[in-house]
Design a protein around this motif. Structure first.
Motif, mmCIF file in Angstrom:
data_model
loop_
_atom_site.group_PDB
_atom_site.id
_atom_site.type_symbol
_atom_site.label_atom_id
_atom_site.label_comp_id
_atom_site.label_asym_id
_atom_site.label_seq_id
_atom_site.Cartn_x
_atom_site.Cartn_y
_atom_site.Cartn_z
ATOM 1 N N THR A 297 5.350 -18.892 22.025
ATOM 2 C CA THR A 297 6.379 -17.900 21.708
ATOM 3 C C THR A 297 5.977 -16.535 22.236
ATOM 4 O OG1 THR A 297 7.078 -19.113 19.751
ATOM 5 C CG2 THR A 297 7.607 -16.763 19.807
ATOM 6 N N ARG A 298 4.701 -16.159 22.050
ATOM 7 C CA ARG A 298 4.212 -14.881 22.542
ATOM 8 C C ARG A 298 4.338 -14.797 24.060
ATOM 9 N NH1 ARG A 298 0.098 -12.247 24.627
ATOM 10 N NH2 ARG A 298 -1.162 -14.061 25.065
ATOM 11 N N GLN A 299 3.995 -15.880 24.748
ATOM 12 C CA GLN A 299 4.085 -15.901 26.204
ATOM 13 C C GLN A 299 5.538 -15.796 26.675
ATOM 14 O OE1 GLN A 299 1.792 -15.706 28.583
ATOM 15 N NE2 GLN A 299 0.183 -15.565 27.054
ATOM 16 N N ARG A 300 6.463 -16.484 26.006
ATOM 17 C CA ARG A 300 7.881 -16.397 26.370
ATOM 18 C C ARG A 300 8.403 -14.987 26.182
ATOM 19 N NH1 ARG A 300 8.151 -21.213 23.733
ATOM 20 N NH2 ARG A 300 9.052 -20.282 21.884
ATOM 21 N N LYS A 301 8.030 -14.346 25.072
ATOM 22 C CA LYS A 301 8.474 -12.972 24.821
ATOM 23 C C LYS A 301 7.916 -12.017 25.878
ATOM 24 C CE LYS A 301 9.211 -13.189 19.837
ATOM 25 N NZ LYS A 301 8.784 -12.664 18.529
ATOM 26 N N LEU A 302 6.656 -12.202 26.245
ATOM 27 C CA LEU A 302 6.044 -11.362 27.271
ATOM 28 C C LEU A 302 6.723 -11.577 28.615
ATOM 29 C CD1 LEU A 302 3.862 -9.332 28.065
ATOM 30 C CD2 LEU A 302 2.279 -11.272 28.348
ATOM 31 N N ASP A 303 7.025 -12.826 28.939
ATOM 32 C CA ASP A 303 7.711 -13.141 30.191
ATOM 33 C C ASP A 303 9.095 -12.485 30.219
ATOM 34 O OD1 ASP A 303 7.970 -14.657 32.721
ATOM 35 O OD2 ASP A 303 9.477 -15.799 31.612
ATOM 36 N N THR A 304 9.828 -12.582 29.125
ATOM 37 C CA THR A 304 11.153 -11.964 29.040
ATOM 38 C C THR A 304 11.046 -10.450 29.178
ATOM 39 O OG1 THR A 304 11.986 -13.747 27.646
ATOM 40 C CG2 THR A 304 13.180 -11.656 27.562
ATOM 41 N N ARG A 305 10.065 -9.851 28.526
ATOM 42 C CA ARG A 305 9.878 -8.398 28.617
ATOM 43 C C ARG A 305 9.592 -7.980 30.053
ATOM 44 N NH1 ARG A 305 5.633 -4.369 27.581
ATOM 45 N NH2 ARG A 305 6.727 -2.524 26.840
ATOM 46 N N ARG A 306 8.753 -8.735 30.732
ATOM 47 C CA ARG A 306 8.442 -8.426 32.133
ATOM 48 C C ARG A 306 9.691 -8.509 33.002
ATOM 49 N NH1 ARG A 306 3.046 -12.121 32.154
ATOM 50 N NH2 ARG A 306 1.576 -10.526 31.464
ATOM 51 N N LYS A 307 10.511 -9.530 32.775
ATOM 52 C CA LYS A 307 11.736 -9.686 33.556
ATOM 53 C C LYS A 307 12.693 -8.522 33.328
ATOM 54 C CE LYS A 307 11.508 -14.705 33.752
ATOM 55 N NZ LYS A 307 12.037 -15.973 33.216
ATOM 56 N N VAL A 308 12.819 -8.107 32.084
ATOM 57 C CA VAL A 308 13.704 -6.981 31.764
ATOM 58 C C VAL A 308 13.198 -5.711 32.431
ATOM 59 C CG1 VAL A 308 14.501 -5.487 29.884
ATOM 60 C CG2 VAL A 308 14.600 -7.971 29.633
ATOM 61 N N ILE A 309 11.892 -5.473 32.358
ATOM 62 C CA ILE A 309 11.315 -4.277 32.976
ATOM 63 C C ILE A 309 11.506 -4.307 34.488
ATOM 64 C CG2 ILE A 309 9.134 -3.085 33.463
ATOM 65 C CD1 ILE A 309 8.273 -3.929 30.571
ATOM 66 N N LEU A 310 11.210 -5.444 35.114
ATOM 67 C CA LEU A 310 11.380 -5.547 36.564
ATOM 68 C C LEU A 310 12.846 -5.406 36.970
ATOM 69 C CD1 LEU A 310 8.875 -8.361 37.568
ATOM 70 C CD2 LEU A 310 8.780 -5.952 38.192
ATOM 71 N N GLY A 311 13.746 -5.988 36.182
ATOM 72 C CA GLY A 311 15.174 -5.850 36.480
ATOM 73 C C GLY A 311 15.613 -4.402 36.420
ATOM 74 N N GLY A 312 15.168 -3.694 35.397
ATOM 75 C CA GLY A 312 15.504 -2.279 35.279
ATOM 76 C C GLY A 312 14.931 -1.466 36.425
ATOM 77 N N ALA A 313 13.699 -1.791 36.812
ATOM 78 C CA ALA A 313 13.071 -1.075 37.926
ATOM 79 C C ALA A 313 13.822 -1.345 39.224
ATOM 80 C CB ALA A 313 11.609 -1.492 38.058
ATOM 81 N N LEU A 314 14.266 -2.587 39.424
ATOM 82 C CA LEU A 314 15.016 -2.927 40.633
ATOM 83 C C LEU A 314 16.361 -2.207 40.656
ATOM 84 C CD1 LEU A 314 15.395 -4.490 43.239
ATOM 85 C CD2 LEU A 314 16.143 -6.453 41.880
ATOM 86 N N LEU A 315 17.050 -2.162 39.525
ATOM 87 C CA LEU A 315 18.321 -1.443 39.465
ATOM 88 C C LEU A 315 18.121 0.041 39.761
ATOM 89 C CD1 LEU A 315 19.930 -3.122 36.335
ATOM 90 C CD2 LEU A 315 20.679 -3.329 38.706
ATOM 91 N N ASP A 316 17.069 0.613 39.200
ATOM 92 C CA ASP A 316 16.770 2.023 39.446
ATOM 93 C C ASP A 316 16.473 2.258 40.929
ATOM 94 O OD1 ASP A 316 16.173 4.753 38.549
ATOM 95 O OD2 ASP A 316 14.098 4.234 39.070
ATOM 96 N N LEU A 317 15.675 1.387 41.513
ATOM 97 C CA LEU A 317 15.343 1.526 42.935
ATOM 98 C C LEU A 317 16.589 1.362 43.805
ATOM 99 C CD1 LEU A 317 13.176 1.875 45.122
ATOM 100 C CD2 LEU A 317 12.851 -0.608 45.050
ATOM 101 N N ALA A 318 17.476 0.438 43.429
ATOM 102 C CA ALA A 318 18.695 0.202 44.208
ATOM 103 C C ALA A 318 19.598 1.429 44.221
ATOM 104 C CB ALA A 318 19.449 -1.005 43.657
ATOM 105 N N GLU A 319 19.489 2.260 43.201
ATOM 106 C CA GLU A 319 20.282 3.496 43.165
ATOM 107 C C GLU A 319 19.730 4.541 44.124
ATOM 108 O OE1 GLU A 319 20.333 4.705 39.089
ATOM 109 O OE2 GLU A 319 21.754 3.146 38.526
ATOM 110 N N ARG A 320 18.491 4.363 44.584
ATOM 111 C CA ARG A 320 17.854 5.340 45.462
ATOM 112 C C ARG A 320 17.564 4.815 46.862
ATOM 113 N NH1 ARG A 320 12.835 5.855 43.419
ATOM 114 N NH2 ARG A 320 13.120 4.285 41.856
ATOM 115 N N ASP A 321 17.581 3.499 47.046
ATOM 116 C CA ASP A 321 17.151 2.904 48.309
ATOM 117 C C ASP A 321 18.160 1.863 48.771
ATOM 118 O OD1 ASP A 321 15.588 0.491 49.632
ATOM 119 O OD2 ASP A 321 14.393 2.286 50.025
ATOM 120 N N SER A 322 18.720 2.056 49.962
ATOM 121 C CA SER A 322 19.754 1.143 50.452
ATOM 122 C C SER A 322 19.194 -0.257 50.725
ATOM 123 C CB SER A 322 20.421 1.707 51.708
ATOM 124 O OG SER A 322 19.459 1.887 52.727
ATOM 125 N N GLY A 323 17.939 -0.355 51.133
ATOM 126 C CA GLY A 323 17.332 -1.673 51.351
ATOM 127 C C GLY A 323 17.230 -2.460 50.052
#
Length: 98
Positions: A29-55
């Motif tokens: 359960t701890r590993q699944r929660k950590l994996d989900t948290r990482r995905k959410v963080i990476l998704g947010g970072a990608l969305l933020d980057l997409a707002e600044r970088d056309s690539g």
């Protein structure tokens, strides 16, 4: 009727086995929660980057268009991918001369 040594040992074994399974379940359960948290963080970072970088924006668009599972594609049916904000030009005139 008194419990035999074998019965006591089997009881302790079953209890230890149950404790071990509980620990394994909590760790999974701890590993699944950590994996989900990482995905959410990476998704947010990608969305933020997409707002600044056309690539990054193009890559995000490709990722969404190429989702394999129908249920995943449905989640993005009316979603608009972020696009980079235009870069402000410091030039005072539009002929390209500075």
């Amino acid at each position: 009727m008194a419990e035999t040594e074998l019965e006591r040992a089997e009881k302790r074994y079953a209890q230890a086995k149950a404790r071990l399974q509980g620990l394994k379940n909590r760790e999974a359960t701890r590993q699944r929660k950590l994996d989900t948290r990482r995905k959410v963080i990476l998704g947010g970072a990608l969305l933020d980057l997409a707002e600044r970088d056309s690539g990054a924006a193009a890559m995000l668009d490709r990722l969404v268009r190429n989702l394999a599972r129908e249920q995943d594609r449905k989640a993005f049916a009316d979603w608009t991918a972020p696009s980079p904000a235009p870069i402000a030009n410091d030039a005072t005139d539009d002929d390209g001369a500075s």
